[in-house]
Design a protein around this motif. Structure first.
Motif, PDB file in Angstrom:
ATOM      1  N   LEU A 188       0.829  -1.212   0.000  1.00 12.96           N
ATOM      2  CA  LEU A 188       0.000   0.000   0.000  1.00 12.96           C
ATOM      3  C   LEU A 188       0.862   1.259   0.000  1.00 12.96           C
ATOM      4  O   LEU A 188       0.882   2.032   0.972  1.00 12.96           O
ATOM      5  CB  LEU A 188      -0.936   0.001   1.217  1.00 12.96           C
ATOM      6  CG  LEU A 188      -1.863  -1.214   1.379  1.00 12.96           C
ATOM      7  CD1 LEU A 188      -2.675  -1.088   2.664  1.00 12.96           C
ATOM      8  CD2 LEU A 188      -2.776  -1.352   0.175  1.00 12.96           C
ATOM      9  N   PRO A 189       1.605   1.526  -1.087  1.00 11.12           N
ATOM     10  CA  PRO A 189       2.489   2.690  -1.132  1.00 11.12           C
ATOM     11  C   PRO A 189       1.733   3.999  -0.891  1.00 11.12           C
ATOM     12  O   PRO A 189       0.569   4.148  -1.277  1.00 11.12           O
ATOM     13  CB  PRO A 189       3.053   2.652  -2.559  1.00 11.12           C
ATOM     14  CG  PRO A 189       2.899   1.230  -2.990  1.00 11.12           C
ATOM     15  CD  PRO A 189       1.649   0.742  -2.338  1.00 11.12           C
ATOM     16  N   LEU A 190       2.419   4.952  -0.268  1.00  4.90           N
ATOM     17  CA  LEU A 190       1.858   6.274  -0.054  1.00  4.90           C
ATOM     18  C   LEU A 190       1.810   7.054  -1.366  1.00  4.90           C
ATOM     19  O   LEU A 190       2.564   6.764  -2.304  1.00  4.90           O
ATOM     20  CB  LEU A 190       2.713   7.059   0.945  1.00  4.90           C
ATOM     21  CG  LEU A 190       2.565   6.723   2.434  1.00  4.90           C
ATOM     22  CD1 LEU A 190       3.706   7.356   3.213  1.00  4.90           C
ATOM     23  CD2 LEU A 190       1.219   7.195   2.964  1.00  4.90           C
TER      24      LEU A 190
ATOM     25  N   PHE B 262       4.651 -13.269   3.431  1.00  2.34           N
ATOM     26  CA  PHE B 262       3.682 -13.323   2.334  1.00  2.34           C
ATOM     27  C   PHE B 262       2.249 -13.188   2.824  1.00  2.34           C
ATOM     28  O   PHE B 262       1.371 -12.712   2.105  1.00  2.34           O
ATOM     29  CB  PHE B 262       3.848 -14.616   1.531  1.00  2.34           C
ATOM     30  CG  PHE B 262       3.272 -15.846   2.188  1.00  2.34           C
ATOM     31  CD1 PHE B 262       1.970 -16.253   1.906  1.00  2.34           C
ATOM     32  CD2 PHE B 262       4.011 -16.593   3.092  1.00  2.34           C
ATOM     33  CE1 PHE B 262       1.426 -17.378   2.510  1.00  2.34           C
ATOM     34  CE2 PHE B 262       3.469 -17.709   3.702  1.00  2.34           C
ATOM     35  CZ  PHE B 262       2.181 -18.094   3.420  1.00  2.34           C
ATOM     36  N   ARG B 263       1.992 -13.594   4.072  1.00  2.00           N
ATOM     37  CA  ARG B 263       0.636 -13.483   4.613  1.00  2.00           C
ATOM     38  C   ARG B 263       0.242 -12.025   4.803  1.00  2.00           C
ATOM     39  O   ARG B 263      -0.899 -11.642   4.513  1.00  2.00           O
ATOM     40  CB  ARG B 263       0.529 -14.245   5.928  1.00  2.00           C
ATOM     41  CG  ARG B 263       0.749 -15.749   5.802  1.00  2.00           C
ATOM     42  CD  ARG B 263       0.960 -16.391   7.150  1.00  2.00           C
ATOM     43  NE  ARG B 263       2.143 -15.841   7.822  1.00  2.00           N
ATOM     44  CZ  ARG B 263       2.561 -16.226   9.018  1.00  2.00           C
ATOM     45  NH1 ARG B 263       1.891 -17.151   9.683  1.00  2.00           N
ATOM     46  NH2 ARG B 263       3.640 -15.704   9.551  1.00  2.00           N
ATOM     47  N   VAL B 264       1.178 -11.221   5.263  1.00  2.00           N
ATOM     48  CA  VAL B 264       0.914  -9.784   5.420  1.00  2.00           C
ATOM     49  C   VAL B 264       0.757  -9.127   4.057  1.00  2.00           C
ATOM     50  O   VAL B 264      -0.149  -8.323   3.838  1.00  2.00           O
ATOM     51  CB  VAL B 264       2.052  -9.116   6.213  1.00  2.00           C
ATOM     52  CG1 VAL B 264       1.887  -7.594   6.225  1.00  2.00           C
ATOM     53  CG2 VAL B 264       2.085  -9.654   7.639  1.00  2.00           C
TER      54      VAL B 264
ATOM     55  N   GLY C 253      -6.045  -8.124  -0.447  1.00  2.00           N
ATOM     56  CA  GLY C 253      -7.249  -7.809   0.326  1.00  2.00           C
ATOM     57  C   GLY C 253      -7.424  -6.338   0.618  1.00  2.00           C
ATOM     58  O   GLY C 253      -8.092  -5.963   1.598  1.00  2.00           O
ATOM     59  N   ALA C 254      -6.831  -5.474  -0.214  1.00  2.00           N
ATOM     60  CA  ALA C 254      -6.865  -4.031   0.037  1.00  2.00           C
ATOM     61  C   ALA C 254      -8.286  -3.479   0.125  1.00  2.00           C
ATOM     62  O   ALA C 254      -8.548  -2.523   0.852  1.00  2.00           O
ATOM     63  CB  ALA C 254      -6.093  -3.298  -1.059  1.00  2.00           C
ATOM     64  N   ALA C 255      -9.221  -4.100  -0.593  1.00  2.00           N
ATOM     65  CA  ALA C 255     -10.594  -3.606  -0.599  1.00  2.00           C
ATOM     66  C   ALA C 255     -11.288  -3.779   0.749  1.00  2.00           C
ATOM     67  O   ALA C 255     -12.325  -3.153   1.001  1.00  2.00           O
ATOM     68  CB  ALA C 255     -11.398  -4.323  -1.688  1.00  2.00           C
TER      69      ALA C 255
END
Length: 216
Positions: free
Chosen positions: A90-92, A106-108, A115-117
């Protein structure tokens, strides 16, 4: 087995930890920590308080032992292995500041990227202009971005020049677009939280480990 001991930071040469597997030794004293375990180094996740306007090289330079926050209570020993093969999640935005996440897990990475949505992010935006009640309603629900309706957001006033945004599935340029649609100019943007984890009192330019009990 020796390489695992070395990578794990368990080997000292004349009292100094050495993490390079091919470090040359002559007559120095080589010792192994009594707690040494010949196991692979576990992947870590790092939370960094990134300043606005930093380029990739400047950000990468902050990922080192010297910039670890003094109040990191994760009890994780710093190892050189922790700073390789990192994924930025999730880059700024280019001119935004706030919390950034780098991970070897990899889980994070899957949670935050695929799963960003479903992961809520919280921002504080510095704005110029007058925001009407209708404009505030529009920010919360009713906008279309890149040809698709935006999901409902939680936008509220913090002051005359500051708005709080809490939203999921944030797209590049979305908050600037939302402000512009409400007749506002976005002057500055700071990310305070990703999922359940907030930046807290983490100093600018410093980082801490994600503790084993913390989840996004």
């Amino acid at each position: 087995e020796a390489e695992l001991f070395i990578a794990g930071g368990w080997v000292r040469v004349d009292g100094q930890v050495v993490e390079l597997p091919q470090f040359m030794v002559t007559d120095q004293a080589v010792t192994l920590d009594a707690a040494a375990k010949a196991v692979p180094v576990a992947p870590v996740t790092i939370l960094l308080h990134q300043a606005a306007g930093m380029n990739d090289a400047e950000v990468a330079a902050l990922l080192c032992a010297n910039t670890r926050a003094a109040d990191d209570h994760s009890h994780i020993r710093v190892l050189q292995q922790h700073f390789v093969h990192m994924t930025l999640c999730l880059p700024l935005e280019p001119n935004a500041s706030g919390i950034s996440v780098f991970t070897q897990d990899f889980r994070v990475s899957r949670k935050l990227q695929e799963g960003a949505a479903t992961v809520e992010q919280e921002y504080v935006a510095e704005v110029a202009g007058e925001l009407s009640e209708e404009g505030l309603k529009l920010l919360n629900h009713g906008l279309t971005f890149n040809g698709k309706p935006l999901s409902p957001a939680k936008v509220s006033r913090q002051s005359e020049t500051r708005l709080r945004f809490a939203l999921k599935g944030v797209q590049r340029g979305q908050i600037a677009f939302m402000c512009d649609s409400a007749g506002l100019q976005l002057l500055g943007l700071r990310r305070l939280r990703i999922g359940r984890l907030s930046m807290g009192k983490l100093p600018v330019g410093q980082w801490r480990y994600l503790a084993p009990y913390e989840k996004f």
